[in-house]
Design a protein around this motif. Sequence first.
Motif, PDB file in Angstrom:
ATOM      1  N   ILE A 164       0.882  -1.327   0.075  1.00  0.00           N
ATOM      2  CA  ILE A 164       0.115   0.111   0.009  1.00  0.00           C
ATOM      3  C   ILE A 164       0.798   1.202   0.078  1.00  0.00           C
ATOM      4  N   GLY A 165       2.176   1.213   0.031  1.00  0.00           N
ATOM      5  CA  GLY A 165       3.011   2.154  -0.284  1.00  0.00           C
ATOM      6  C   GLY A 165       4.067   2.605   0.843  1.00  0.00           C
ATOM      7  N   LEU A 166       3.998   1.972   1.834  1.00  0.00           N
ATOM      8  CA  LEU A 166       4.894   2.314   2.968  1.00  0.00           C
ATOM      9  C   LEU A 166       6.604   1.976   2.589  1.00  0.00           C
ATOM     10  N   THR A 167       7.552   2.577   2.798  1.00  0.00           N
ATOM     11  CA  THR A 167       8.851   2.190   2.280  1.00  0.00           C
ATOM     12  C   THR A 167       9.252   1.115   3.264  1.00  0.00           C
ATOM     13  N   GLN A 168      10.652   0.442   2.828  1.00  0.00           N
ATOM     14  CA  GLN A 168      11.073  -0.721   3.746  1.00  0.00           C
ATOM     15  C   GLN A 168      11.411  -0.061   5.030  1.00  0.00           C
ATOM     16  N   ARG A 169      11.933   1.384   5.200  1.00  0.00           N
ATOM     17  CA  ARG A 169      12.287   1.866   6.187  1.00  0.00           C
ATOM     18  C   ARG A 169      11.184   1.942   7.259  1.00  0.00           C
TER      19      ARG A 169
END
Length: 117
Positions: A25-30
């Motif tokens: 859904i768009g969250l970054t790996q960090r």
Amino acid sequence: MGVVYDSARIALQERAWELASLRIIGLTQREVSAVIISELAAELVVAIPVGLLLGRYLIELIPSARASQSFQIPAVIDPSSYVIASLLVIAAAFASFIMIRRRIETLDLVAVLKTRD
């Protein structure tokens, strides 16, 4: 290190589907790493004081249980032992966080989402 790493690995295994969903859904790996690492850090904040207290209790319990009339062994704990133990657990947690972060980076999103339990 083994207990801390296994706890982190199990948390990752149990939450792989949710973490993969967050990545999709768009969250970054960090950001995804921050979710699981903050959860493990909260566990660590609770576990260190509880572990130190339980360790102290066990150290006092064992000599008192083995005490006899002929001799007694006093329970002596150097305060630096608490600091060393805490730093070792924190170092093990940090190493585990790095390993878990690498596993999150290599998370196969499609495969994880296909294997819903």
